[in-house]
Design an enzyme around this catalytic site. Structure first.
Site, PDB file in Angstrom:
ATOM      1  N   HIS A  52       0.475   1.206  -0.458  1.00  0.00           N
ATOM      2  CA  HIS A  52       1.107   2.117  -0.400  1.00  0.00           C
ATOM      3  C   HIS A  52       1.684   3.643  -0.569  1.00  0.00           C
ATOM      4  O   HIS A  52       2.869   4.201  -0.757  1.00  0.00           O
ATOM      5  CB  HIS A  52       2.916   1.493  -0.633  1.00  0.00           C
ATOM      6  N   ASP A 106      -4.014  -6.198   4.934  1.00  0.00           N
ATOM      7  CA  ASP A 106      -2.101  -6.664   4.892  1.00  0.00           C
ATOM      8  C   ASP A 106      -0.932  -6.789   6.012  1.00  0.00           C
ATOM      9  O   ASP A 106      -0.606  -6.015   6.833  1.00  0.00           O
ATOM     10  CB  ASP A 106      -2.572  -5.797   3.415  1.00  0.00           C
ATOM     11  N   HIS A 153       1.825  -5.396   5.389  1.00  0.00           N
ATOM     12  CA  HIS A 153       2.476  -4.582   5.701  1.00  0.00           C
ATOM     13  C   HIS A 153       0.961  -2.931   5.931  1.00  0.00           C
ATOM     14  O   HIS A 153       0.467  -3.180   5.302  1.00  0.00           O
ATOM     15  CB  HIS A 153       3.008  -4.158   3.958  1.00  0.00           C
ATOM     16  N   ASP A 184      -0.578 -11.880   2.770  1.00  0.00           N
ATOM     17  CA  ASP A 184       0.849 -12.017   2.869  1.00  0.00           C
ATOM     18  C   ASP A 184       0.754 -11.831   4.067  1.00  0.00           C
ATOM     19  O   ASP A 184       2.258 -12.464   4.901  1.00  0.00           O
ATOM     20  CB  ASP A 184       1.319 -10.935   2.353  1.00  0.00           C
TER      21      ASP A 184
END
Length: 335
Positions: free
Chosen positions: A154, A191, A193, A272
């Site tokens: 990120h 991931d 996200h 995740d």
């Protein structure tokens, strides 16, 4: 500084599980397992999901699965300023360094914080991916997994966010381009996200493609509209499971990788999207991470001399994180 364990062939085989024994006999060039003690000292508070216990869970499962002795252990160096500045603005690096506290916890945003050990951990997390790149490019290791934190995908060129300080994978990619002269590099991010920071850094760079899946809508609420023609990310609806995940890779991600013919693969390995994870709503299982790893290994074998560098991103249900990481590592070790 780095530590090696090449003693695999001398282990007693009479007491090991059958699958572990098979792995031992198949090893020719080891898989690197790279970490650093500072990565365990980075701590954003007792209630924060991105906790030091994540590395404990991975290590415990690595040992219980019989894989700890089958990887070559390395201690990560710190990334240099030059390496960080290939993907981050100098003023941003200065801001992170100046924000590093002498004591307590300092928040950069509501999700991302520094304690006195965080800056050192972030430098070594990025340095781990640099070392992994050098190891697979030299042929000393067949692949590398970086068990590091804070995560990185990120972090944009000029901003820390989403638990991330420096973009570890991006630092490794830039090192592969600058120091090893590669011109076809792939980033795979599964991931839950979207890896908005990696996209921000490499959008429009035709030497690099980025493929992967993420839940949408979900933090950071990006990725649906690609920032460049080299971005091949697939949003998945909440509740999506194995079928949707594998279809996204088969229909979109793997064909993009085949067309690019990458010379090295970098994996943002977030676990995740697992059905047990508390921060998202996808329904993947350990087997899905094993499957996607095997598909990436096959691509790497065809175009990249097997070269894969993987680095830990998300994964916050500790038992699921440990099992999923083992599934991923086993795929790399048995390649």
């Amino acid at each position: 500084m780095r530590e090696r364990d090449r003693a695999t062939s001398h282990r007693k085989l009479d007491s090991c599980p059958v699958d572990t024994c098979a792995i031992i006999f198949r090893i020719t060039v080891p898989v690197a397992y790279i970490t650093h003690p500072s990565c365990h000292l980075h701590d954003m508070g007792a209630s924060h999901p991105e906790s030091p216990q994540r590395l404990d869970a991975i290590n415990d499962h690595l040992i219980s699965a019989g894989l700890d002795g089958l990887v070559a252990h390395y201690t990560a160096p710190a990334a240099t300023r030059e390496q960080l500045e290939r993907v981050h603005a100098g003023r941003y690096i200065d801001e992170v360094e100046e924000a590093s506290p002498q004591s307590g916890i300092h928040y950069l945003d509501p999700d991302t914080a520094l304690n006195p050990d965080s800056l050192d951990a972030a430098r070594h997390a990025a340095g781990a991916v640099v070392l992994g790149t050098d190891l697979v490019m030299s042929g000393e290791c067949s692949a590398a997994f970086c068990a590091v934190r804070p995560p990185g995908h990120h972090a944009t060129r000029e901003r820390a966010m989403g638990f991330c300080l420096f973009n570890n994978i991006a630092v490794g990619v830039a090192h592969a381009l600058a120091k090893h002269g590669l011109t076809r590099v792939a980033v795979i991010d599964f991931d839950v996200h979207h890896g908005n920071g990696t996209e921000d850094i490499f959008a429009g760079n035709t030497d690099v493609i980025m493929v992967g899946t993420f839940q949408y809508p979900l933090y950071p609420y990006s990725g649906v509209e690609p920032l460049g023609s080299n971005m091949f990310n697939v949003p998945l609806s909440p509740g999506s499971g194995s079928d949707a995940f594998r279809a996204a890779f088969n229909d979109r991600c793997l064909p993009a990788l085949e067309a690019h013919e990458p010379e090295i693969l970098f994996v943002s390995a977030g676990f995740d999207a697992h059905r047990e994870d508390p921060l998202a709503n996808l329904k993947l299982s350990d087997a899905d991470f094993a499957w996607v790893t095997s598909e990436l290994v096959a691509v790497a074998a065809r175009y990249a001399q097997g070269r894969i560098v993987s680095s830990l991103e998300g994964g916050y249900a500790l038992p699921a994180l440990g099992r999923s990481t083992v599934a991923h590592l086993r795929g790399l070790v048995t390649a």
